[in-house]
Enzyme design. Sequence first.
Site, short mmCIF file in Angstrom:
data_model
loop_
_atom_site.label_atom_id
_atom_site.label_comp_id
_atom_site.label_asym_id
_atom_site.label_seq_id
_atom_site.Cartn_x
_atom_site.Cartn_y
_atom_site.Cartn_z
N SER A 259 0.82 -1.21 0.00
CA SER A 259 0.00 0.00 0.00
C SER A 259 0.85 1.27 0.00
O SER A 259 0.45 2.28 -0.57
CB SER A 259 -0.94 0.00 1.21
N SER B 127 -6.15 8.35 7.47
CA SER B 127 -5.02 7.44 7.65
C SER B 127 -5.46 6.07 7.20
O SER B 127 -6.58 5.63 7.48
CB SER B 127 -4.59 7.39 9.13
N ASP B 128 -4.57 5.36 6.47
CA ASP B 128 -4.99 4.14 5.79
C ASP B 128 -4.97 2.90 6.67
O ASP B 128 -5.74 1.99 6.48
CB ASP B 128 -4.13 3.89 4.55
N LYS B 129 -4.08 2.82 7.68
CA LYS B 129 -3.94 1.54 8.38
C LYS B 129 -3.23 1.73 9.71
O LYS B 129 -2.60 2.74 9.97
CB LYS B 129 -3.16 0.54 7.53
N THR C 49 0.51 3.44 10.80
CA THR C 49 0.76 4.78 10.30
C THR C 49 0.78 5.78 11.45
O THR C 49 1.66 6.62 11.56
CB THR C 49 -0.32 5.19 9.28
#
Length: 529
Positions: free
Chosen positions: A224, A385-387, A390
């Site tokens: 990602s 925020s993706d995941k 992070t």
Amino acid sequence: MATHQNLDKPVKEEGGLADQAAIITQVSKTNAEMAKRKAERGGEEAGAKEIPMDEHTLDIEEVTAKHKTDIKEGLTHEEARARLARDGPNELSPPPSLPWYVVFMQHMTGFFSLLLWGAAVLCFIAYGIDSNAVDNLYLGIVLAVVVFLTGCFSYYQDAQADAVMQGFKKLTPTSTIVTREGKAISEFPATDIVVGDIVTIKNGKKIPADIRMFETASFKVDNSSMTGEPEPQERFPKKDPKDKRPLEATNVAFYGTLCNEGNGKGIVIATGDRTVIGRIAKLASTAEEEETPIAQEIEHFIKIISSVAIILGIIFLIIGIVNGFNAIDNVVFCIGIIVANVPEGLLATVTVSLTLTAKRMEKKHVLVKNLEAVETLGSTSVIASDKTGTLTQNRMTVAHLYYNRKIHNPNEIDRKDPTFQVLHKLGVCCATAEFKEKPVDKPVSQWPVEGDAGETAFMKYFQSIEDIKVLRDANPREGLVPFKSANKFMVSINQQDCDPSKPRIMMFKGAPERVWSRCDYVLHEGKPE
């Protein structure tokens, strides 16, 4: 949100044509700016279109021949040393940085600081012309001190943030498993890896270089950060078609990504700045830095104030000359008008306000790299925020235990409880995480573990109760269905008490919905209900 059909219809609302024209103008400006930057970069853009890598389209025999290595024996130590001397260490080159004294001078000579320095110089000139006007000397000294102190303030804040950012480098993976001369070397320094090395990657480990996989077992990586793909991407040993782009390769694990499932082996095909992420980092380091909104506003304000001050000073100078005033008094008066229009306290006020805000954010564990970024962050309404990992450290601990239909504090449990003993056995035996070492001078919570974050939490908790090796040796594993994100569960088949004559025990662990759907009973006080 408007659909394509709505965009095709004529705008009937009042003011709609003006809004549409404004949008078109903004898009045109953006496109023009992008075209300008692309033209300026020229050769770099052309070089960034394709990554010079073809190992993903070759058979593994062709890859080993190209890099002069062996998938079983690996490189010799002598050959590895020669390649390390040729290619350099396996690390990304840091972006060019300025010496501390240059950065310090930049803080002292900002656009607004220069205006105040100019005002201070004018005050000294006015005092030199008329030494009786001591007020000009005092004002010049005050202005110089204000600019110097605010510059020191700003530099100190940025230097502190930079020191913390440098400390983040210690969080990057530093070791891996490498095969050389037929022997697997664990805890091998990642910076000493060279092209042609045979590397073993396990679940939960960072990829230490660009690696062409030749052996995989449910091996998936999180790409990602590079390609934006939200789901883990599985890697296979077979070669890709000739027209496949490197970033779309299904047999290459890229430097800096995470193995979040399975394990595998591969050949290192690129290290350091020659990796894909290294090339991306190089392009990113050449990007132009844009001014923050507050810097743009202050610059615009200073231009207006400076223009007004100088124009007023010149006007009164001309008036004084026309009316025949004393030349020296006339010049001193002109300088006084110019200095009076300069807001001397603005720089100190802005710097102190931003510094205090940065300090408050620091207490909330938010690091501010640049003081001017505080105002920009204050204008932000949504942060996406993706995941996990992070905004967190990807560390987990056991906070609660649920058994006997109750939630228990992990520090206040009855170890003799039959239900807890079953939970203890399952938590230890139905897991693949292992301690890399057991330093006696450190608490269990600081022991390094090889495995994912969830199992790491289990191992550290249960190790504090009983050595996990004792329980695993007493219940050796005979079969395993590893955890997969698609299944969301893991199954382990073990002997009981090292007795082959006893029935095997199957342990099942996974997401709650996977566990509950396969259960007919609940263990309560050691009895199924």
